[in-house]
Design an enzyme around this catalytic site. Sequence first.
Site, PDB file in Angstrom:
ATOM      1  N   GLY A  36      28.719  46.192  33.240  1.00  0.00           N
ATOM      2  CA  GLY A  36      30.082  45.919  33.714  1.00  0.00           C
ATOM      3  C   GLY A  36      30.073  44.964  34.905  1.00  0.00           C
ATOM      4  CG  HIS A  37      28.251  46.126  38.631  1.00  0.00           C
ATOM      5  ND1 HIS A  37      27.543  47.271  38.385  1.00  0.00           N
ATOM      6  CD2 HIS A  37      29.175  46.462  39.569  1.00  0.00           C
ATOM      7  CE1 HIS A  37      28.001  48.262  39.142  1.00  0.00           C
ATOM      8  NE2 HIS A  37      28.994  47.797  39.865  1.00  0.00           N
ATOM      9  N   GLY A 147      36.766  44.330  39.028  1.00  0.00           N
ATOM     10  CA  GLY A 147      36.949  44.983  37.737  1.00  0.00           C
ATOM     11  C   GLY A 147      38.231  45.797  37.681  1.00  0.00           C
TER      12      GLY A 147
END
Length: 281
Positions: A36-37, A147
């Site tokens: 995700g990062h 995010g």
Amino acid sequence: MTVIESVSKMQDLCLQQRNDGEVIAFVPTMGALHKGHLKLVEKAQDLGSRVVVSIFVNPTQFLPGEDYEKYPRQFQNDVKLLSPYNVLAVFHPSASSIYGTNFQTMVKAGERSQGLCGARRPGHFDGVLTVVLKLLNIVQPHFLIMGKKDYQQVKVIEKMIEDLNLTTSLVGVDTDRDERGLALSSRNQYLSQEGREKASAFYKALQSVRLKVLRGRTEVKELQESFIEELRTVPEASIEYIEFRTQRTFGLIQINISEPAVCLAAIHFQGVRLIDNIEIG
Ligand code: AMP
């Protein structure tokens, strides 16, 4: 890719880059990086000619009794994960170099920080805004990449940028998930394999809420009840909140959904607090 621990070195490098006409895209993280990062890093690469990633577990956003001490710190592995990317610098300051010994000034988050995670974690968003403002002043990025998994955080930062006339452009990136739909999170490491499988019911319940709204069931109370009902398949999970906010102002929707909204929820499962959300419309 260079690792920088000193605040002044980081600031000097970024000022130099800006003066040279480079476009800086910045990804702040607390480390223990996952896919995700890395999606944020990819977005940063698309938007900027220079990418800066920070890895800093920020003490001021943790409340007493939370997992600040035990939060996963895997710096060497993080550097390895970042090495295939076109990252100019990884900023990895110590807490004392960020806050010194006599730190006195905090940013105070307003209305958007109330309710949801802000209700359970009073002061958390003040800590987030303070460190983000400090990092923005150090890195001076054209783009700030965050995010949408931490949706309330994005909306609170969006408001700070507007209210304090900051010049960075905030870019929200969609949540990255595992193959079953569980949102990737550094804290998923605290879950067992079986727990991760079961926890995917969380996103399924959010998806089913979204479908209901799209099919015309727009009453908040009914949607909350159906979410609770769906999660009964995981009796060990307890629900902290399930709420609807407008996408535009992040105002609470109490009765009926009539504009683009976001459904946000937090659950507790196997001793881990999981948050997730889904945009509707
Ligand atoms: P953290 O290290 O948890 O503070 O997260 C750093 C940044 O990565 C924040 O902007 C998060 O919203 C973002 N992030 C964390 N998990 C995900 C995910 N699963 N998908 C996309 N972004 C994420």
